[in-house]
Design a protein around this motif. Structure first.
Motif, PDB file in Angstrom:
ATOM      1  N   GLN A  67      28.747 -11.819   6.638  1.00 50.50           N
ATOM      2  CA  GLN A  67      27.328 -11.553   6.500  1.00 50.50           C
ATOM      3  C   GLN A  67      27.121 -10.051   6.336  1.00 50.50           C
ATOM      4  OE1 GLN A  67      25.012 -12.874   9.798  1.00 50.50           O
ATOM      5  NE2 GLN A  67      23.049 -12.495   8.795  1.00 50.50           N
ATOM      6  N   CYS A  68      26.653  -9.659   5.151  1.00 44.98           N
ATOM      7  CA  CYS A  68      26.456  -8.248   4.869  1.00 44.98           C
ATOM      8  C   CYS A  68      25.301  -8.122   3.887  1.00 44.98           C
ATOM      9  CB  CYS A  68      27.725  -7.634   4.289  1.00 44.98           C
ATOM     10  SG  CYS A  68      27.582  -5.859   3.926  1.00 44.98           S
ATOM     11  N   PRO A  69      24.357  -7.199   4.122  1.00 48.92           N
ATOM     12  CA  PRO A  69      23.190  -7.100   3.237  1.00 48.92           C
ATOM     13  C   PRO A  69      23.448  -6.383   1.919  1.00 48.92           C
ATOM     14  CG  PRO A  69      23.037  -5.459   4.984  1.00 48.92           C
ATOM     15  CD  PRO A  69      24.259  -6.285   5.283  1.00 48.92           C
ATOM     16  N   CYS A  70      24.649  -5.892   1.691  1.00 46.37           N
ATOM     17  CA  CYS A  70      24.918  -5.152   0.459  1.00 46.37           C
ATOM     18  C   CYS A  70      25.083  -6.110  -0.717  1.00 46.37           C
ATOM     19  CB  CYS A  70      26.152  -4.271   0.612  1.00 46.37           C
ATOM     20  SG  CYS A  70      27.675  -5.174   0.912  1.00 46.37           S
ATOM     21  N   SER A  71      24.874  -5.574  -1.911  1.00 47.73           N
ATOM     22  CA  SER A  71      24.861  -6.405  -3.106  1.00 47.73           C
ATOM     23  C   SER A  71      26.182  -7.121  -3.398  1.00 47.73           C
ATOM     24  CB  SER A  71      24.448  -5.562  -4.316  1.00 47.73           C
ATOM     25  OG  SER A  71      24.491  -6.312  -5.493  1.00 47.73           O
ATOM     26  N   PRO A  72      27.358  -6.454  -3.367  1.00 40.20           N
ATOM     27  CA  PRO A  72      28.595  -7.159  -3.731  1.00 40.20           C
ATOM     28  C   PRO A  72      28.893  -8.374  -2.867  1.00 40.20           C
ATOM     29  CG  PRO A  72      28.953  -4.789  -3.693  1.00 40.20           C
ATOM     30  CD  PRO A  72      27.606  -5.031  -3.090  1.00 40.20           C
ATOM     31  N   TRP A 109      21.569 -11.109  -4.995  1.00 44.49           N
ATOM     32  CA  TRP A 109      21.125 -10.163  -3.980  1.00 44.49           C
ATOM     33  C   TRP A 109      19.625  -9.977  -4.092  1.00 44.49           C
ATOM     34  CZ3 TRP A 109      19.811  -4.642  -4.277  1.00 44.49           C
ATOM     35  CH2 TRP A 109      19.777  -4.019  -3.025  1.00 44.49           C
ATOM     36  N   SER A 110      18.928 -10.041  -2.968  1.00 49.40           N
ATOM     37  CA  SER A 110      17.460  -9.949  -2.970  1.00 49.40           C
ATOM     38  C   SER A 110      16.945  -8.718  -2.238  1.00 49.40           C
ATOM     39  CB  SER A 110      16.874 -11.213  -2.337  1.00 49.40           C
ATOM     40  OG  SER A 110      17.409 -11.433  -1.045  1.00 49.40           O
ATOM     41  N   GLY A 111      17.810  -7.769  -1.926  1.00 45.45           N
ATOM     42  CA  GLY A 111      17.392  -6.567  -1.228  1.00 45.45           C
ATOM     43  C   GLY A 111      17.885  -6.539   0.198  1.00 45.45           C
ATOM     44  N   CYS A 112      18.183  -5.332   0.693  1.00 44.85           N
ATOM     45  CA  CYS A 112      18.773  -5.194   2.033  1.00 44.85           C
ATOM     46  C   CYS A 112      17.870  -5.770   3.120  1.00 44.85           C
ATOM     47  CB  CYS A 112      19.063  -3.721   2.325  1.00 44.85           C
ATOM     48  SG  CYS A 112      20.423  -3.019   1.351  1.00 44.85           S
ATOM     49  N   GLY A 113      16.569  -5.475   3.041  1.00 44.24           N
ATOM     50  CA  GLY A 113      15.661  -5.948   4.078  1.00 44.24           C
ATOM     51  C   GLY A 113      15.573  -7.462   4.116  1.00 44.24           C
ATOM     52  N   LYS A 114      15.446  -8.070   2.966  1.00 47.39           N
ATOM     53  CA  LYS A 114      15.328  -9.526   2.898  1.00 47.39           C
ATOM     54  C   LYS A 114      16.618 -10.206   3.333  1.00 47.39           C
ATOM     55  CE  LYS A 114      13.686 -13.135  -0.258  1.00 47.39           C
ATOM     56  NZ  LYS A 114      13.219 -13.423  -1.638  1.00 47.39           N
ATOM     57  N   PHE A 122      17.057  -9.478   7.456  1.00 46.70           N
ATOM     58  CA  PHE A 122      16.107  -9.970   8.451  1.00 46.70           C
ATOM     59  C   PHE A 122      15.583 -11.377   8.175  1.00 46.70           C
ATOM     60  CE2 PHE A 122      15.673  -5.299   8.535  1.00 46.70           C
ATOM     61  CZ  PHE A 122      16.040  -5.072   9.851  1.00 46.70           C
ATOM     62  N   THR A 123      15.910 -11.969   7.027  1.00 48.33           N
ATOM     63  CA  THR A 123      15.394 -13.302   6.719  1.00 48.33           C
ATOM     64  C   THR A 123      16.527 -14.181   6.200  1.00 48.33           C
ATOM     65  OG1 THR A 123      14.871 -13.018   4.357  1.00 48.33           O
ATOM     66  CG2 THR A 123      13.292 -12.127   5.939  1.00 48.33           C
ATOM     67  N   ASP A 124      16.235 -15.482   6.091  1.00 42.51           N
ATOM     68  CA  ASP A 124      17.169 -16.408   5.449  1.00 42.51           C
ATOM     69  C   ASP A 124      16.636 -16.863   4.095  1.00 42.51           C
ATOM     70  OD1 ASP A 124      15.114 -18.045   6.199  1.00 42.51           O
ATOM     71  OD2 ASP A 124      16.318 -19.415   7.410  1.00 42.51           O
ATOM     72  N   ALA A 125      15.675 -16.086   3.538  1.00 48.36           N
ATOM     73  CA  ALA A 125      15.120 -16.393   2.218  1.00 48.36           C
ATOM     74  C   ALA A 125      16.082 -15.883   1.146  1.00 48.36           C
ATOM     75  CB  ALA A 125      13.742 -15.748   2.056  1.00 48.36           C
ATOM     76  N   ASP A 126      16.398 -16.735   0.189  1.00 45.95           N
ATOM     77  CA  ASP A 126      17.426 -16.416  -0.798  1.00 45.95           C
ATOM     78  C   ASP A 126      16.886 -16.544  -2.213  1.00 45.95           C
ATOM     79  OD1 ASP A 126      19.655 -16.173   1.146  1.00 45.95           O
ATOM     80  OD2 ASP A 126      19.270 -18.302   1.461  1.00 45.95           O
ATOM     81  N   ASN A 127      17.560 -15.857  -3.138  1.00 48.81           N
ATOM     82  CA  ASN A 127      17.254 -15.940  -4.559  1.00 48.81           C
ATOM     83  C   ASN A 127      18.453 -16.517  -5.298  1.00 48.81           C
ATOM     84  OD1 ASN A 127      14.811 -14.703  -3.999  1.00 48.81           O
ATOM     85  ND2 ASN A 127      15.460 -12.683  -4.716  1.00 48.81           N
ATOM     86  N   PHE A 128      18.165 -17.358  -6.276  1.00 52.98           N
ATOM     87  CA  PHE A 128      19.227 -17.962  -7.095  1.00 52.98           C
ATOM     88  C   PHE A 128      18.848 -17.868  -8.570  1.00 52.98           C
ATOM     89  CE2 PHE A 128      19.635 -20.005  -2.999  1.00 52.98           C
ATOM     90  CZ  PHE A 128      21.006 -20.154  -2.819  1.00 52.98           C
ATOM     91  N   SER A 129      19.864 -17.859  -9.408  1.00 49.82           N
ATOM     92  CA  SER A 129      19.671 -18.054 -10.843  1.00 49.82           C
ATOM     93  C   SER A 129      20.561 -19.206 -11.280  1.00 49.82           C
ATOM     94  CB  SER A 129      20.018 -16.780 -11.630  1.00 49.82           C
ATOM     95  OG  SER A 129      21.404 -16.493 -11.540  1.00 49.82           O
ATOM     96  N   CYS A 130      20.160 -19.880 -12.344  1.00 52.91           N
ATOM     97  CA  CYS A 130      20.913 -21.033 -12.831  1.00 52.91           C
ATOM     98  C   CYS A 130      20.935 -21.012 -14.351  1.00 52.91           C
ATOM     99  CB  CYS A 130      20.285 -22.327 -12.325  1.00 52.91           C
ATOM    100  SG  CYS A 130      21.093 -23.825 -12.938  1.00 52.91           S
TER     101      CYS A 130
END
Length: 290
Positions: free
Chosen positions: A210-215, A238-243, A246-254
């Motif tokens: 678990q790491c907020p960095c992009s890679p 990656w949705s940003g360090c803060g998101k 501190f949250t479990d909200a995620d972004n996906f592309s397909c």
């Protein structure tokens, strides 16, 4: 013998309301030439053609059919961030431009269920509404399963709810298969035929750390044919360090396979949500990405 040819003033056919409209033609004029004689004309009457109904796509399927790539963004619930109280998930499905909304997906589950069960075994229904009118389109349903290794693996069913006066129609299902290392999902159509595999290779650090960095948060799941040929891809982005922190909200592309039907794309969309619940819907005290 006789030699003949036909002429006609038939105009181009037209489409009205999805039906073929027969042009007004009463007869075909024939020019007939007997051996050694001169041509003379005669008319042969034509029987009217029955109307032919052409398949028309429901607007939701037409939108899916026109998209090569979509984006799924989970809404951040501030009440959940502040209190830690698990709320129902909400997602926006966007077109390739990342701006135009296609669908709104809303989780339907019990409040107590969300607090007791982690995401990877939580029963829920997901209602998919067309934007902007918020008309019902699809419904995803996952029953509670007590899973142990290869036994009783999670299944997400996909239903068509676009017909208001008809019961929901099964379009297919997504099964989270058990493997030693990789994250594997099997996609089936309404006849229980395997249409695609979605495979996330285990050698991705974001699945374990678990790491907020992009890679560490760009994780790929390859869409494959049954013979394991890669034809598309699902990415957790990656949705940003803060998101991420501190949250479990995620972004996906397909990125859909080029030859995927609208129904198959609906099943692939359901797979994106199951991936999120299985590996990225976590709480602070839970092991990430299990």
């Amino acid at each position: 013998g006789f030699f003949c040819f036909a002429t006609s003033s038939m105009s181009l056919a037209s489409l009205k309301g999805g039906k073929y409209v027969q042009p007004p033609v009463d007869a075909i004029v024939m020019q007939i030439a007997p051996p050694g004689g001169s041509f003379y004309r005669t008319a042969l009457p034509l029987a009217p053609l029955p109307p032919v109904t052409l398949p028309l796509l429901f607007p939701g399927y037409a939108t899916l059919a026109s998209q090569r790539k979509i984006f799924i963004k989970q809404k951040v619930e501030m009440f959940e961030v502040i209190t830690g109280f698990e709320t129902a998930n909400r997602y926006k499905v966007l077109q390739e431009d990342k701006k135009t909304p296609m669908f709104l997906s809303i989780e339907k589950s019990g409040c107590l269920t969300r607090q007791i069960f982690p995401g990877d075994c939580r029963p829920f229904e997901m209602e998919v509404l067309m934007m902007p009118e918020k008309r019902r389109f699809l419904r995803f349903r996952r029953e509670f399963t007590c899973t142990l290794l290869c036994f009783n693996r999670p299944v997400l069913e996909v239903f068509d709810e676009s017909k208001r006066d008809a019961p929901p129609q099964l379009l297919g299902k997504v099964k989270n298969a058990w493997t030693l290392c990789d994250r594997l999902f099997l996609l089936y159509d309404e006849k229980n035929h395997l249409i695609f595999r979605v495979n996330g290779r285990c050698c991705q650090c974001g699945l374990f750390f678990q790491c907020p960095c992009s890679p560490c948060n760009n994780i790929e799941f390859h869409i494959q044919t049954p013979d394991k040929t890669t034809v598309g891809i699902i990415r957790k982005e990656w949705s940003g360090c803060g998101k991420e922190l501190f949250t479990d909200a995620d972004n996906f592309s397909c990125e859909f396979p080029p030859d995927a039907t609208p129904h198959a794309k609906a099943v692939i969309l359901a797979c994106v949500f199951l991936i999120d619940y299985m590996y990225f819907e976590r709480k602070d005290h839970e092991t990430p990405y299990r």
